[in-house]
Scaffold this motif. Structure first.
Motif, PDB file in Angstrom:
ATOM      1  N   HIS A  59     -87.951  21.408 -13.742  1.00  0.00           N
ATOM      2  CA  HIS A  59     -88.662  20.240 -14.268  1.00  0.00           C
ATOM      3  C   HIS A  59     -90.137  20.544 -14.332  1.00  0.00           C
ATOM      4  N   LYS A  60     -90.763  20.108 -15.405  1.00  0.00           N
ATOM      5  CA  LYS A  60     -92.204  20.315 -15.513  1.00  0.00           C
ATOM      6  C   LYS A  60     -92.930  19.492 -14.461  1.00  0.00           C
ATOM      7  N   LEU A  61     -94.068  19.980 -14.032  1.00  0.00           N
ATOM      8  CA  LEU A  61     -94.956  19.247 -13.131  1.00  0.00           C
ATOM      9  C   LEU A  61     -96.127  18.737 -13.953  1.00  0.00           C
ATOM     10  N   ALA A  62     -96.294  17.427 -13.955  1.00  0.00           N
ATOM     11  CA  ALA A  62     -97.397  16.835 -14.705  1.00  0.00           C
ATOM     12  C   ALA A  62     -98.679  16.918 -13.899  1.00  0.00           C
ATOM     13  N   SER A  63     -99.791  17.044 -14.588  1.00  0.00           N
ATOM     14  CA  SER A  63    -101.096  17.054 -13.932  1.00  0.00           C
ATOM     15  C   SER A  63    -101.312  15.746 -13.186  1.00  0.00           C
ATOM     16  N   PRO A  64    -101.868  15.812 -11.974  1.00  0.00           N
ATOM     17  CA  PRO A  64    -102.170  14.574 -11.239  1.00  0.00           C
ATOM     18  C   PRO A  64    -103.254  13.754 -11.930  1.00  0.00           C
ATOM     19  N   PHE A  65    -103.959  14.375 -12.860  1.00  0.00           N
ATOM     20  CA  PHE A  65    -105.059  13.694 -13.537  1.00  0.00           C
ATOM     21  C   PHE A  65    -104.701  13.285 -14.965  1.00  0.00           C
ATOM     22  N   ASN A  66    -103.631  13.880 -15.516  1.00  0.00           N
ATOM     23  CA  ASN A  66    -103.191  13.550 -16.863  1.00  0.00           C
ATOM     24  C   ASN A  66    -101.685  13.749 -16.942  1.00  0.00           C
ATOM     25  N   PRO A  67    -100.891  12.678 -16.810  1.00  0.00           N
ATOM     26  CA  PRO A  67     -99.429  12.788 -16.772  1.00  0.00           C
ATOM     27  C   PRO A  67     -98.822  13.434 -18.013  1.00  0.00           C
ATOM     28  N   GLU A  68     -99.556  13.457 -19.122  1.00  0.00           N
ATOM     29  CA  GLU A  68     -99.036  14.044 -20.346  1.00  0.00           C
ATOM     30  C   GLU A  68     -99.216  15.562 -20.385  1.00  0.00           C
ATOM     31  N   PHE A  69     -99.977  16.096 -19.439  1.00  0.00           N
ATOM     32  CA  PHE A  69    -100.302  17.524 -19.440  1.00  0.00           C
ATOM     33  C   PHE A  69     -99.533  18.232 -18.332  1.00  0.00           C
ATOM     34  N   ALA A  70     -98.728  19.227 -18.684  1.00  0.00           N
ATOM     35  CA  ALA A  70     -97.934  19.964 -17.697  1.00  0.00           C
ATOM     36  C   ALA A  70     -98.779  21.076 -17.074  1.00  0.00           C
ATOM     37  N   GLU A  76     -84.844  24.069  -8.446  1.00  0.00           N
ATOM     38  CA  GLU A  76     -84.044  23.287  -7.497  1.00  0.00           C
ATOM     39  C   GLU A  76     -84.287  23.665  -6.045  1.00  0.00           C
ATOM     40  N   THR A  77     -84.846  24.845  -5.804  1.00  0.00           N
ATOM     41  CA  THR A  77     -85.121  25.249  -4.428  1.00  0.00           C
ATOM     42  C   THR A  77     -86.445  24.676  -3.924  1.00  0.00           C
ATOM     43  N   GLY A  78     -87.241  24.114  -4.845  1.00  0.00           N
ATOM     44  CA  GLY A  78     -88.557  23.619  -4.486  1.00  0.00           C
ATOM     45  C   GLY A  78     -89.669  24.600  -4.810  1.00  0.00           C
ATOM     46  N   TRP A  79     -89.294  25.784  -5.328  1.00  0.00           N
ATOM     47  CA  TRP A  79     -90.316  26.765  -5.724  1.00  0.00           C
ATOM     48  C   TRP A  79     -91.114  26.231  -6.903  1.00  0.00           C
ATOM     49  N   VAL A  80     -92.433  26.402  -6.843  1.00  0.00           N
ATOM     50  CA  VAL A  80     -93.320  25.854  -7.869  1.00  0.00           C
ATOM     51  C   VAL A  80     -94.054  26.971  -8.595  1.00  0.00           C
ATOM     52  N   TYR A  81     -94.052  26.877  -9.895  1.00  0.00           N
ATOM     53  CA  TYR A  81     -94.868  27.755 -10.738  1.00  0.00           C
ATOM     54  C   TYR A  81     -96.022  26.935 -11.284  1.00  0.00           C
ATOM     55  N   LEU A  82     -97.251  27.367 -11.020  1.00  0.00           N
ATOM     56  CA  LEU A  82     -98.433  26.731 -11.587  1.00  0.00           C
ATOM     57  C   LEU A  82     -98.967  27.617 -12.701  1.00  0.00           C
ATOM     58  N   THR A 137     -94.759  26.177 -23.474  1.00  0.00           N
ATOM     59  CA  THR A 137     -95.635  26.757 -22.447  1.00  0.00           C
ATOM     60  C   THR A 137     -94.912  27.818 -21.626  1.00  0.00           C
ATOM     61  N   GLY A 138     -93.582  27.705 -21.535  1.00  0.00           N
ATOM     62  CA  GLY A 138     -92.795  28.657 -20.755  1.00  0.00           C
ATOM     63  C   GLY A 138     -92.636  28.280 -19.300  1.00  0.00           C
ATOM     64  N   ALA A 139     -93.320  27.229 -18.843  1.00  0.00           N
ATOM     65  CA  ALA A 139     -93.309  26.896 -17.420  1.00  0.00           C
ATOM     66  C   ALA A 139     -91.914  26.552 -16.910  1.00  0.00           C
ATOM     67  N   ALA A 144     -86.834  28.156 -14.065  1.00  0.00           N
ATOM     68  CA  ALA A 144     -85.378  28.322 -14.162  1.00  0.00           C
ATOM     69  C   ALA A 144     -84.972  29.767 -13.892  1.00  0.00           C
ATOM     70  N   LEU A 145     -85.684  30.701 -14.485  1.00  0.00           N
ATOM     71  CA  LEU A 145     -85.364  32.121 -14.307  1.00  0.00           C
ATOM     72  C   LEU A 145     -85.580  32.553 -12.859  1.00  0.00           C
ATOM     73  N   HIS A 146     -86.620  32.028 -12.223  1.00  0.00           N
ATOM     74  CA  HIS A 146     -86.864  32.340 -10.811  1.00  0.00           C
ATOM     75  C   HIS A 146     -85.683  31.903  -9.959  1.00  0.00           C
ATOM     76  N   SER A 147     -85.176  30.702 -10.244  1.00  0.00           N
ATOM     77  CA  SER A 147     -84.049  30.164  -9.491  1.00  0.00           C
ATOM     78  C   SER A 147     -82.813  31.045  -9.654  1.00  0.00           C
ATOM     79  N   VAL A 148     -82.544  31.491 -10.871  1.00  0.00           N
ATOM     80  CA  VAL A 148     -81.352  32.298 -11.138  1.00  0.00           C
ATOM     81  C   VAL A 148     -81.505  33.711 -10.578  1.00  0.00           C
ATOM     82  N   ARG A 149     -82.667  34.323 -10.758  1.00  0.00           N
ATOM     83  CA  ARG A 149     -82.890  35.694 -10.289  1.00  0.00           C
ATOM     84  C   ARG A 149     -82.676  35.801  -8.788  1.00  0.00           C
ATOM     85  N   ALA A 150     -83.046  34.756  -8.046  1.00  0.00           N
ATOM     86  CA  ALA A 150     -82.890  34.770  -6.591  1.00  0.00           C
ATOM     87  C   ALA A 150     -81.428  34.860  -6.170  1.00  0.00           C
ATOM     88  N   LYS A 151     -80.508  34.536  -7.096  1.00  0.00           N
ATOM     89  CA  LYS A 151     -79.083  34.561  -6.783  1.00  0.00           C
ATOM     90  C   LYS A 151     -78.414  35.865  -7.223  1.00  0.00           C
TER      91      LYS A 151
END
Length: 224
Positions: A59-70, A76-82, A137-139, A144-151
């Motif tokens: 799931h994309k993470l929206a900017s805390p300052f602009n919800p329309e901007f990812a 699913e593991t909680g790993w975050v890509y910024l 953006t590819g985010a 998703a790829l990070h989650s799968v590669r870990a398996k």
């Protein structure tokens, strides 16, 4: 279709992707679709390549300052890509952590919502093809790829009909192969490349996954 519209709809894009992925036919590939739009496409790929269909949630993470901007994405593991180091100042990290917790809880709920009747299919040792209806953006794809590669899949493939050139450069080091039908630097919205780009709702996702597993989908699902 006008000059920017390359595909009739997602089914057209999926059929073209399947033709470009024929080397995986007969190898029982695991097709992991990113909900929601890519799930009907994943169904086509699984049928054409004689593989299995499941979902990978990010799931994309929206900017805390602009919800329309990812600003990135979460898996699913909680790993975050910024997507930008500029988002890593102390104040942003504190706010982003709250967003991360909220989005992680949503991903967990979506797993239950979409596939209450099945356990995620284990990608370990499998040829895994992660599909989406486009790469902007590819985010989300990176998460998703990070989650799968870990398996520990035997081979990890990213399959997309249309991709932004700069985002593809970020994806290529993360996979064994990228199959992208059309690459462009002139990228606005994914929908611009489709003549028809209707919404795929939660119920359709659930029904497709239920049909693939032989289960029965819930009769009704809550709105987003």
């Amino acid at each position: 279709m006008d000059e920017s519209e390359i595909f009739i709809d997602r089914m057209d894009a999926a059929e073209q992707l399947a033709a470009s992925l024929q080397e995986y036919q007969g190898r029982n590939p695991l097709i992991l679709a990113i909900p929601r739009g890519a799930v009907p496409m994943g169904k086509v790929l699984a049928e054409r390549l004689h593989g299995e269909l499941d979902i990978v949630l990010a799931h994309k993470l929206a900017s805390p300052f602009n919800p329309e901007f990812a600003i990135g994405a979460i898996d699913e593991t909680g790993w975050v890509y910024l997507s930008s180091p500029d988002e890593e100042d102390e104040d942003s990290i504190a706010i982003t952590e709250e967003i991360r917790k909220r989005q992680l809880a949503e991903l967990q709920q979506r797993r239950i919502l979409y596939a209450p009747f099945m356990h995620p299919i284990d990608p370990q040792g499998r040829v895994v093809i992660v599909v989406d209806d486009g790469l902007a953006t590819g985010a989300t794809m990176i998460a998703a790829l990070h989650s799968v590669r870990a398996k520990k899949p035997a081979e990890l493939v990213c399959a997309i009909p249309i991709g932004a050139s700069d985002s593809l450069e970020k994806i290529e080091p993360l996979v064994d192969k990228v199959v992208c039908l059309h690459e462009t630097w002139q990228f606005g919205a994914i929908s611009q490349f489709y003549a028809l780009f209707s919404q795929v709702d939660d119920e359709e996702v659930s029904q497709i996954l239920a049909a693939g597993s032989g289960a029965t989908a819930p009769n009704s699902l809550p709105n987003d």
